[in-house]
Motif scaffolding. Structure first.
Motif, mmCIF file in Angstrom:
data_model
loop_
_atom_site.group_PDB
_atom_site.id
_atom_site.type_symbol
_atom_site.label_atom_id
_atom_site.label_comp_id
_atom_site.label_asym_id
_atom_site.label_seq_id
_atom_site.Cartn_x
_atom_site.Cartn_y
_atom_site.Cartn_z
ATOM 1 N N SER A 63 0.843 -1.213 0.000
ATOM 2 C CA SER A 63 0.000 0.000 0.000
ATOM 3 C C SER A 63 0.869 1.251 0.000
ATOM 4 O O SER A 63 0.930 1.999 0.974
ATOM 5 N N GLY A 69 -4.955 8.407 3.489
ATOM 6 C CA GLY A 69 -4.701 7.365 2.518
ATOM 7 C C GLY A 69 -4.886 7.927 1.122
ATOM 8 O O GLY A 69 -5.316 9.065 0.935
ATOM 9 N N CYS A 121 -5.038 2.813 -0.874
ATOM 10 C CA CYS A 121 -4.149 2.493 0.244
ATOM 11 C C CYS A 121 -4.599 3.264 1.484
ATOM 12 O O CYS A 121 -4.800 4.482 1.405
ATOM 13 N N ASN A 136 0.320 2.699 5.129
ATOM 14 C CA ASN A 136 1.446 2.297 4.290
ATOM 15 C C ASN A 136 2.222 1.175 4.978
ATOM 16 O O ASN A 136 3.068 1.416 5.826
#
Length: 283
Positions: A98, A106, A110, A113
């Motif tokens: 992600s 985000g 994603c 992360n």
């Protein structure tokens, strides 16, 4: 949600593959590490499933309680894969990659992360002194680069289509931007020529590998022209570079987009199995 269905197909195809696999269920990434990388207010918004609409639009889907639980589990999976790789040479998270998630929001499908989270935890806990994130997704790993910039011990590499998302690129340790339509041979030559010296410069204790399959020529969101054979050769190349240096490798799924979900899942599974076979001690 499309992303979940893809991951479910990956799991089912791996289980049906006949390959010798050891399955591990990860613990969720502890909140303290989420807050070490992401803004604590954003972490609270996700975990409490109250992400503002404008952030949900950037992510691409609503953050429900189920999505929030998954968003915390996936980074735990990437960190667990890294710990297993350090013991066994290779491990794969059947989700993750992600790489667009940023500190306060985000983006690009994603939420958190996982690559940056696993990287920061591995270095901050002293598990490794140095590591390298290698991102071969067709989209630049902008969030990973931004979240790890200036952090000692973490280097980032991204090879991606220059004209693809995100429009505003971050600065990785090394960015390799490719023109539209690049095919197997040029891609693989460029990957080897640029990644090899970086590996020797960084001398990482582990490599976290974002193995997106969206450089495939038929990918809905890609602009490159790799074939299935080219993707297999990519994984074999990466594994060969790792084995020559005795480097453990932990892979994540990354991107792959289009209407034919089973075909996309098969590409991800092929990547995992190719890497696993090529990284095996007897290979």
């Amino acid at each position: 949600m499309a992303q979940s269905s893809k991951n479910g197909l990956i799991r089912d195809l791996l289980m049906a593959s006949g390959a010798r696999l050891a399955w591990h269920l990860p613990e969720p990434m502890p909140r303290r590490w989420l807050e070490e990388v992401h803004d604590p207010d954003y972490v609270a918004q996700v975990l409490e499933a109250r992400v503002p609409r404008e952030k949900e639009r950037r992510i691409g889907f609503p953050v429900t309680p189920q999505v929030a639980a998954r968003a915390q589990a996936v980074p735990g999976g990437t960190w667990a894969a890294a710990m297993l790789a350090l013991r066994h040479g290779f491990a794969a998270n059947t989700a993750g990659g992600s790489h667009h998630a940023l500190a306060e929001t985000g983006a690009g499908y994603c939420v958190f992360n996982d690559l940056a989270l696993a990287a920061v935890r591995l270095v901050e806990e002293g598990t490794v002194d140095r590591l390298l994130v290698v991102d071969v997704d067709v989209h630049q790993g902008d969030g990973t680069a931004a979240l790890t910039a200036g952090r000692p011990g973490i280097a980032t590499y991204s090879i991606h289509a220059a004209k693809n998302f995100p429009a505003r690129k971050a600065r990785s340790t090394l960015d390799v931007s490719l023109a539209d339509g690049v095919g197997d041979d040029e891609y693989l030559a460029t990957l080897e020529e640029t990644l090899t010296p970086l590996l020797d410069e960084v001398r990482p204790g582990i490599v976290l590998y974002q193995a997106g399959v969206d450089p495939f020529g038929g990918d809905q969101l890609g602009r490159l022209a790799l074939t299935d054979d080219g993707l297999a050769r990519r994984e074999a190349l990466v594994a060969r570079l790792m084995r020559r240096r005795g480097l453990p490798l932990a892979s994540t799924v990354g991107g792959g987009y289009g209407a034919d979900k089973p075909a996309i899942a098969r590409r991800h599974v092929a990547a995992i199995l190719t890497l696993g076979e090529a990284m095996a001690p007897s290979a």
